[in-house]
Structures are given as structure tokens and as C-alpha cells.
Design a protein around this motif. Structure first.
Motif, PDB file in Angstrom:
ATOM      1  N   PRO A  60       0.860  -1.177   0.136  1.00 56.93           N
ATOM      2  CA  PRO A  60       0.098   0.097   0.107  1.00 56.93           C
ATOM      3  C   PRO A  60       0.686   1.164  -0.028  1.00 56.93           C
ATOM      4  N   THR A  61       0.384   2.381  -0.518  1.00 52.87           N
ATOM      5  CA  THR A  61       0.659   3.560  -0.406  1.00 52.87           C
ATOM      6  C   THR A  61      -0.289   4.582  -0.340  1.00 52.87           C
ATOM      7  N   PHE A  62      -0.096   5.817   0.631  1.00 51.86           N
ATOM      8  CA  PHE A  62      -1.248   6.799   0.566  1.00 51.86           C
ATOM      9  C   PHE A  62      -0.731   7.659  -0.546  1.00 51.86           C
ATOM     10  N   HIS A  85      -5.866  11.870   1.151  1.00 47.20           N
ATOM     11  CA  HIS A  85      -4.732  10.799   0.959  1.00 47.20           C
ATOM     12  C   HIS A  85      -6.051   9.581   1.113  1.00 47.20           C
ATOM     13  N   TRP A  86      -5.300   8.434   0.208  1.00 51.50           N
ATOM     14  CA  TRP A  86      -6.204   7.149   0.219  1.00 51.50           C
ATOM     15  C   TRP A  86      -5.197   6.243   0.060  1.00 51.50           C
ATOM     16  N   THR A  87      -5.431   4.932   0.567  1.00 56.35           N
ATOM     17  CA  THR A  87      -4.947   3.666   0.157  1.00 56.35           C
ATOM     18  C   THR A  87      -5.978   2.586   0.259  1.00 56.35           C
ATOM     19  N   ASP A 169      -7.159  15.448   5.563  1.00 58.23           N
ATOM     20  CA  ASP A 169      -6.173  16.648   5.802  1.00 58.23           C
ATOM     21  C   ASP A 169      -6.430  17.957   5.825  1.00 58.23           C
ATOM     22  N   VAL A 170      -6.841  18.483   7.013  1.00 55.70           N
ATOM     23  CA  VAL A 170      -7.933  19.761   6.795  1.00 55.70           C
ATOM     24  C   VAL A 170      -6.914  20.861   6.903  1.00 55.70           C
TER      25      VAL A 170
END
Length: 395
Positions: A60-62, A85-87, A169-170
Motif C-alpha cells: 500500500p501507499t497513501f 490521502h487514500w490507500t 487533512d484539513v
């Protein structure tokens, strides 16, 4: 015909059917809206590749540039104030997640069983990084697994083999935020694991992209229909009663929506009280929930950017042309679209009032002390906005 050939033929059939439904929808009734629908279908296929074909749950990678970006990937009405960001991970495996919080308002991780390409999509959990044990510099480390772990533990569902981790991430303070860093590694990868995909996996993932595209066309078309109906017409905000956390919405948020519909010489004044909440914002999108460009246009406003009037209320002018006031939200050329108001961690969820007026008469409906923003000042504000978004995304 091989299994891969059959899967490709089925993929093309489902995509073509979805495209036909989009292009013949009531939300594609003008050349401008038809173009938005055509872009939507094309974008969904690229989005689907990033979301379903590319991920390797053992490696996985973000990612942050393959899901939501200011211009290209705007599916799902992502917030202009977040860097996502997602993974993709597997609930049977064990992962180490680490990084640094940064100085943003908060860092939230949401786990979904599958995502829009899975018929049984559902929300699993949310974690606020501020609830973890943090280092003095805001650094954190957590283990994500089905089995309990000491320290910061993110419990996974062992039966969910395709979990989407979505990080919000706000960056509501565009000028001063420095953002979070977040990383992930699988710590129980086996020697037999490989980045190579089998024909069966390719076929399965093609099916998920097709389902995501078809489901998205129908869901967002129905959602725009619902907003228009339940609000009692256009240019009126509506507070839904149903949760959207099982389709990617954050359970910590309340989403108030409207369909705006304006002429070139009209404006919508939006007037709201502001509770003592964690965050609020207003953004625009098209009827397919593609967020309006916010890098080159002032198409959104939030708690850090808005000017409050002397009575503590916020009054925003939504219009296709600059009214020369501080709180302007630009339609960016789209005369009919979606307005989305977010309340995050708020003790109450007031529905802002709206009134449609002639653009030339806007000041008659605002407090007398509302400042004037000159064309030169607006140009400087937009240039600053462009630079701030570019910094956030590393453009």
C-alpha cells in the motif's frame, strides 16, 4: 473468448449504458451540462483505474494525486479545504501507519468496506489522530490490524479484504497550514506476495470500475433530484435526514445542500448564524457532484476566510459575476449547479437562509458597512488563492 475478453466486453457495455443514462438525463439538458456529463463519464473511468485496478493491498501507499485534485479529479464533491490521502488495504493483514500531524485543524482517517465499486460498501470506523498518543512534534505511529495491538491501534474487519482508508487533512487556514505527512507499510507481507495481477483479478477489478461508474451516475443523478425536490425548488438549502457515511461521507459532518439556478444578472445571498463548531464551509459543484474549480476561481469559502458582520452572522453572495464584496462565491461559469454547506463537529446545524436578487441590487440586501472589494484587490486575492492551492498540492 477468454475470461479477460469477456470481462472487457462487459465493462464496455456497462460504461456505455451509464454514459447513455448520463447524457439523456435532465441534468444534461444544456450544452454546458452535457459537456459536464461527458467529462464525468471519462473521469470516472480514470478515477476507477486509480481506485480499483492500481492498488496492491500487500504493497500500500497513501496517494494524494490520484483521487481528488482541484481541477482534474473532482468526483464526489470533495472539499476545497481538505487534502485527501487514500490507500487500499486487506483486513486480514497487519499494517504500520506513521507520520506527523502538522498544524492543520485535524487529521481524520475513515475506513470503508470496499468503496463505490463494491455493492456492499459500508463505513467501518473513523479515527481522529488527535485521539492517538502523539510525540511532542506531532509525530504518530499506529498499527492497523484485526487483532488487538499495544499503543495506537486501528481495528480492522478481518472479513473486509478491500478496505479503503480515506484521510482528510484539513487545510482550512490556507495561508498557514503546513499539512500532515502520512505513510503506510504492510508488516506481514509473505515471500509469495506479488505485485502482479492475475487474469481473474483483472476481470474482477474491471467489474468494480464498471459498477462504480454505473452506480455513481445513478446515485448522484438521484441525489440532485432529491435535493431539488426536498428543498422545494432551486436556490434553497436543505438538511438531509439520512446518513451518507456508507457512501464515503464523514459521520462527523453534516452536509446541507441545494441546487442553485441563476441568470447572468442574478445573485443568491446566503445568510447564516455560525455556531461554535470545529469547521464550516460552502462550496460549489455541478449537478454530478464534481467540485467547481477552486484553484483559479473563488468558488468556495470557509470559517477562516469569511468576514462576519457586526451581528455575528455571515452573509455570502453566490453569483456568476463579481459583486465587489468580501464574501463572494463564484459559479465559475456554471449557472446551474450544486451548493454544499458543511458543518463539522457542530452543536447545531442551522440551515442558512437564501434570497435571489438582481446582481446590481446586492448591496441593498447587505449591511451598510459591507466593504467594497475593487477589481485590483480581487485579482490579488485570486493570485494568492492560486499560490496557496499550488503549495498544498505541490504544483
Amino acid at each position: 473468448m477468454t475470461g479477460t475478453d469477456a470481462a472487457w466486453a462487459d465493462y464496455q457495455r456497462v460504461i456505455d449504458q451509464a454514459r447513455t443514462r448520463a447524457m439523456t438525463s435532465s441534468w444534461a439538458s444544456t450544452p454546458q451540462l452535457r459537456a459536464q456529463a461527458a467529462y464525468y463519464i471519462s473521469m470516472l473511468q480514470a478515477f476507477g483505474f486509480n481506485l480499483y485496478m492500481a492498488p496492491r493491498q500487500a504493497y500500500p501507499t497513501f496517494f494524494s494525486h490520484t483521487i481528488f485534485t482541484p481541477v482534474e479529479y473532482q468526483w464526489g464533491a470533495p472539499s476545497p479545504d481538505f487534502r485527501y490521502h487514500w490507500t487500499a488495504i486487506d483486513g486480514r493483514r497487519t499494517y504500520r501507519i506513521w507520520g506527523r500531524r502538522g498544524n492543520t485543524r485535524w487529521l481524520d482517517i475513515q475506513a470503508q468496506h470496499g468503496w463505490w465499486g463494491d455493492a456492499d460498501q459500508r463505513n467501518l470506523a473513523n479515527w481522529d489522530i488527535d485521539e492517538f498518543e502523539l510525540g511532542a512534534d506531532g509525530s504518530f505511529e499506529a498499527i492497523a490490524s484485526a487483532d488487538p495491538q499495544p499503543g495506537n491501534w486501528m481495528k480492522l474487519d478481518r472479513d473486509s479484504h478491500n478496505i479503503c482508508l480515506l484521510v482528510r487533512d484539513v487545510w482550512d487556514d490556507w495561508a498557514n497550514a503546513d499539512g500532515a505527512t502520512i505513510h503506510i507499510e504492510c508488516i506481514d507481507r509473505a515471500p509469495s506476495d506479488t505485485v502482479l495481477l492475475s487474469e481473474a483479478q483483472i476481470a474482477e477489478r474491471l467489474g468494480k470500475i464498471a459498477h462504480m461508474t454505473s452506480f455513481s451516475v445513478d446515485w448522484y443523478q438521484d441525489m440532485s433530484d432529491t435535493v431539488l425536490r426536498e428543498a422545494g425548488g432551486s436556490n434553497r438549502l436543505w438538511l438531509p435526514t439520512m446518513s451518507v457515511s456508507n457512501v464515503g461521507g464523514n459521520p462527523r459532518a453534516v452536509y446541507i445542500q441545494m441546487i442553485y439556478d441563476l441568470a447572468e444578472d442574478e445573485a443568491l445571498i446566503i445568510d447564516s448564524e455560525i455556531p461554535d463548531c470545529k469547521y464550516w464551509s460552502l462550496q460549489l459543484a455541478d449537478p454530478w457532484f464534481q467540485t467547481t474549480d477552486y484553484r483559479f476561481h473563488a468558488s468556495s469559502i470557509n470559517d477562516k476566510q469569511a468576514r462576519r458582520d457586526a451581528d455575528g452572522r455571515v452573509r455570502i453572495v453566490l453569483s456568476p459575476r463579481d459583486p465587489g464584496v468580501p464574501n463572494w462565491v463564484d459559479t465559475a461559469g456554471l449557472l446551474k449547479g450544486l451548493g454544499m454547506w458543511r458543518w463539522y463537529l457542530s452543536p447545531s446545524h442551522p440551515v442558512p437562509a437564501t434570497s435571489k436578487v438582481k446582481l446590481a441590487e446586492v448591496r441593498d440586501h447587505l449591511p451598510a458597512d459591507t466593504p467594497t472589494v475593487s477589481p485590483a484587490e480581487r485579482a490579488e486575492m485570486l493570485a494568492t488563492r492560486q499560490a496557496q492551492v499550488a503549495r498544498r498540492f505541490g504544483f
